[in-house]
Design a protein around this motif. Sequence first.
Motif, short mmCIF file in Angstrom:
data_model
loop_
_atom_site.label_atom_id
_atom_site.label_comp_id
_atom_site.label_asym_id
_atom_site.label_seq_id
_atom_site.Cartn_x
_atom_site.Cartn_y
_atom_site.Cartn_z
N ILE A 18 0.84 -1.20 0.00
CA ILE A 18 0.00 0.00 0.00
C ILE A 18 0.87 1.25 0.00
CG2 ILE A 18 -1.63 1.36 1.39
CD1 ILE A 18 -2.79 -1.36 2.31
N CYS A 21 2.43 1.77 -3.43
CA CYS A 21 1.48 2.31 -4.41
C CYS A 21 1.30 3.81 -4.23
CB CYS A 21 0.13 1.61 -4.28
SG CYS A 21 0.08 -0.09 -4.84
N ILE A 51 -3.97 5.46 -4.75
CA ILE A 51 -5.01 4.95 -3.85
C ILE A 51 -5.83 3.87 -4.55
CG2 ILE A 51 -7.15 5.57 -2.66
CD1 ILE A 51 -5.82 8.30 -2.05
N ILE A 52 -6.18 4.10 -5.80
CA ILE A 52 -6.94 3.11 -6.56
C ILE A 52 -6.12 1.84 -6.74
CG2 ILE A 52 -7.93 2.61 -8.83
CD1 ILE A 52 -8.72 5.63 -8.91
N ALA A 54 -3.74 0.78 -4.79
CA ALA A 54 -3.65 0.14 -3.48
C ALA A 54 -4.92 -0.64 -3.16
CB ALA A 54 -3.37 1.19 -2.40
N CYS A 55 -6.07 -0.09 -3.52
CA CYS A 55 -7.33 -0.81 -3.29
C CYS A 55 -7.38 -2.10 -4.07
CB CYS A 55 -8.51 0.08 -3.65
SG CYS A 55 -8.77 1.46 -2.51
N PHE A 56 -6.99 -2.06 -5.34
CA PHE A 56 -6.97 -3.28 -6.15
C PHE A 56 -5.96 -4.28 -5.59
CE2 PHE A 56 -8.99 -0.74 -9.56
CZ PHE A 56 -10.02 -1.61 -9.88
N TYR A 57 -4.84 -3.80 -5.12
CA TYR A 57 -3.82 -4.67 -4.55
C TYR A 57 -4.35 -5.38 -3.30
CZ TYR A 57 0.36 -6.10 -2.03
OH TYR A 57 1.29 -6.82 -1.33
N VAL A 58 -4.96 -4.63 -2.39
CA VAL A 58 -5.49 -5.21 -1.16
C VAL A 58 -6.61 -6.19 -1.49
CG1 VAL A 58 -6.76 -4.71 0.96
CG2 VAL A 58 -4.78 -3.34 0.33
N TYR A 59 -7.48 -5.84 -2.42
CA TYR A 59 -8.56 -6.74 -2.82
C TYR A 59 -7.98 -8.06 -3.36
CZ TYR A 59 -12.46 -8.76 -5.36
OH TYR A 59 -13.41 -9.62 -5.82
N LYS A 63 -8.46 -11.63 -1.55
CA LYS A 63 -9.22 -12.60 -2.33
C LYS A 63 -8.63 -14.00 -2.19
CE LYS A 63 -11.30 -13.15 -6.83
NZ LYS A 63 -11.40 -12.63 -8.18
#
Length: 66
Positions: A18, A21, A51-52, A54-59, A63
């Motif tokens: 995060i 990113c 930020i976007i 990082a969100c995809f990375y965390v998701y 998953k």
Amino acid sequence: MGSDGPELGDLLGMGAGIAGCLVVGFGVGWLVDHALGLFPVLALVGLLLGIIAACFYVYGQFKKFM
């Protein structure tokens, strides 16, 4: 013990991902801003893209545990 959730190493890796990113997004935006003299427009756009990302990375990381 025997948990299917993320372990400490996974969470620390996510934190580093995060941060990476956000730093890369802001850094690239800042460098382009510096070259074009538009500060802070592209730095904020780069931060938003970070930020976007990082969100995809965390998701994607969480998953694995669903």
